[in-house]
Scaffold this motif. Structure first.
Motif, PDB file in Angstrom:
ATOM      1  N   ALA A 120       4.139  -6.474   9.507  1.00 57.11           N
ATOM      2  CA  ALA A 120       3.996  -5.108  10.015  1.00 57.11           C
ATOM      3  C   ALA A 120       4.211  -4.087   8.895  1.00 57.11           C
ATOM      4  O   ALA A 120       3.496  -3.094   8.816  1.00 57.11           O
ATOM      5  N   LYS A 121       5.173  -4.341   8.015  1.00 53.81           N
ATOM      6  CA  LYS A 121       5.400  -3.428   6.886  1.00 53.81           C
ATOM      7  C   LYS A 121       4.184  -3.402   5.962  1.00 53.81           C
ATOM      8  O   LYS A 121       3.789  -2.342   5.471  1.00 53.81           O
ATOM      9  N   LEU A 122       3.581  -4.560   5.730  1.00 57.04           N
ATOM     10  CA  LEU A 122       2.395  -4.612   4.881  1.00 57.04           C
ATOM     11  C   LEU A 122       1.228  -3.849   5.504  1.00 57.04           C
ATOM     12  O   LEU A 122       0.507  -3.134   4.812  1.00 57.04           O
ATOM     13  N   ILE A 123       1.052  -3.986   6.808  1.00 55.45           N
ATOM     14  CA  ILE A 123      -0.022  -3.263   7.503  1.00 55.45           C
ATOM     15  C   ILE A 123       0.216  -1.762   7.402  1.00 55.45           C
ATOM     16  O   ILE A 123      -0.694  -0.992   7.103  1.00 55.45           O
ATOM     17  N   TYR A 124       1.472  -1.329   7.635  1.00 56.69           N
ATOM     18  CA  TYR A 124       1.789   0.098   7.526  1.00 56.69           C
ATOM     19  C   TYR A 124       1.543   0.615   6.112  1.00 56.69           C
ATOM     20  O   TYR A 124       0.974   1.691   5.926  1.00 56.69           O
ATOM     21  N   GLN A 125       1.973  -0.132   5.099  1.00 56.51           N
ATOM     22  CA  GLN A 125       1.774   0.292   3.713  1.00 56.51           C
ATOM     23  C   GLN A 125       0.298   0.442   3.384  1.00 56.51           C
ATOM     24  O   GLN A 125      -0.100   1.372   2.686  1.00 56.51           O
ATOM     25  N   GLU A 126      -0.525  -0.452   3.903  1.00 51.05           N
ATOM     26  CA  GLU A 126      -1.970  -0.370   3.663  1.00 51.05           C
ATOM     27  C   GLU A 126      -2.564   0.866   4.346  1.00 51.05           C
ATOM     28  O   GLU A 126      -3.394   1.560   3.772  1.00 51.05           O
ATOM     29  N   ILE A 127      -2.124   1.157   5.558  1.00 52.55           N
ATOM     30  CA  ILE A 127      -2.600   2.361   6.266  1.00 52.55           C
ATOM     31  C   ILE A 127      -2.170   3.609   5.497  1.00 52.55           C
ATOM     32  O   ILE A 127      -2.972   4.524   5.270  1.00 52.55           O
ATOM     33  N   GLU A 128      -0.904   3.647   5.081  1.00 55.40           N
ATOM     34  CA  GLU A 128      -0.396   4.807   4.351  1.00 55.40           C
ATOM     35  C   GLU A 128      -1.139   4.988   3.022  1.00 55.40           C
ATOM     36  O   GLU A 128      -1.510   6.099   2.651  1.00 55.40           O
ATOM     37  N   ARG A 129      -1.393   3.893   2.319  1.00 58.60           N
ATOM     38  CA  ARG A 129      -2.127   3.967   1.045  1.00 58.60           C
ATOM     39  C   ARG A 129      -3.524   4.525   1.277  1.00 58.60           C
ATOM     40  O   ARG A 129      -3.983   5.409   0.568  1.00 58.60           O
ATOM     41  N   ASN A 130      -4.206   4.048   2.300  1.00 59.69           N
ATOM     42  CA  ASN A 130      -5.561   4.538   2.613  1.00 59.69           C
ATOM     43  C   ASN A 130      -5.550   6.002   3.039  1.00 59.69           C
ATOM     44  O   ASN A 130      -6.507   6.727   2.778  1.00 59.69           O
ATOM     45  N   LEU A 131      -4.495   6.437   3.699  1.00 64.68           N
ATOM     46  CA  LEU A 131      -4.414   7.839   4.110  1.00 64.68           C
ATOM     47  C   LEU A 131      -4.353   8.769   2.916  1.00 64.68           C
ATOM     48  O   LEU A 131      -5.003   9.813   2.894  1.00 64.68           O
ATOM     49  N   PHE A 132      -3.585   8.415   1.931  1.00 61.84           N
ATOM     50  CA  PHE A 132      -3.369   9.328   0.805  1.00 61.84           C
ATOM     51  C   PHE A 132      -4.328   9.085  -0.341  1.00 61.84           C
ATOM     52  O   PHE A 132      -4.492   9.945  -1.195  1.00 61.84           O
ATOM     53  N   VAL A 133      -4.992   7.927  -0.394  1.00 57.43           N
ATOM     54  CA  VAL A 133      -5.978   7.672  -1.453  1.00 57.43           C
ATOM     55  C   VAL A 133      -7.307   8.331  -1.116  1.00 57.43           C
ATOM     56  O   VAL A 133      -7.972   8.903  -1.953  1.00 57.43           O
ATOM     57  N   SER A 134      -7.685   8.310   0.164  1.00 58.29           N
ATOM     58  CA  SER A 134      -8.999   8.793   0.557  1.00 58.29           C
ATOM     59  C   SER A 134      -9.044  10.292   0.842  1.00 58.29           C
ATOM     60  O   SER A 134      -9.940  10.765   1.503  1.00 58.29           O
ATOM     61  N   ARG A 135      -8.070  11.028   0.402  1.00 56.24           N
ATOM     62  CA  ARG A 135      -8.057  12.478   0.626  1.00 56.24           C
ATOM     63  C   ARG A 135      -9.122  13.127  -0.081  1.00 56.24           C
ATOM     64  O   ARG A 135      -9.784  13.509  -0.695  1.00 56.24           O
TER      65      ARG A 135
END
Length: 134
Positions: free
Chosen positions: A119-134
């Motif tokens: 679950a932590k890995l899934i959250y980290q991937e979502i968070e990374r995609n949120l701030f990378v794709s800005r």
């Protein structure tokens, strides 16, 4: 003496008539529910991003991770994603809009070390995609 025996037989017959339909209907015999584990909140984080964008990125990220059986349910600001991993672990991801530009992300799964790490890995991937794709 005979009346006591007849009344006991009648009470026993009445108890059997009442108990048999409950047992044959598939109702559990005891209060113990057979579960593999207890579902708990594995990750609960708040990000400073608008809810609509978090919902879109969450769906995109879960698709990229190729998690199975993704079933999104959406409303205007909130979403619930139910999915399972390759190992057959079931998760529920809840996106809740807290304010115009604040969103809470919760991942619910079984109370297990493997589930918490995944679950932590899934959250980290979502968070990374949120701030990378800005």
């Amino acid at each position: 003496m005979k009346s006591k025996i007849y009344s006991l037989i009648l009470l026993f017959a009445l108890a059997v008539l009442v108990a048999v339909p409950g047992c044959s209907s598939g109702a559990p015999v005891s209060n113990v529910v057979a579960k593999k584990g207890t579902e708990v909140t594995l990750v609960r984080e708040t990000v400073k991003v608008e809810p609509r964008r978090v919902v879109e990125q969450t769906h995109s990220t879960l698709s990229q991770l190729r998690l199975q059986d993704i079933k999104p349910n959406q409303t205007a600001v909130d979403a619930v994603f139910e999915f399972s991993s390759a190992r057959g672990r079931n998760y529920r991801l809840i996106v809740t809009g807290v304010a115009l530009n604040r969103t809470r992300i919760e991942i619910i799964g079984l109370k297990d070390y493997v589930d918490k790490e995944q679950a932590k890995l899934i959250y980290q991937e979502i968070e990374r995609n949120l701030f990378v794709s800005r």
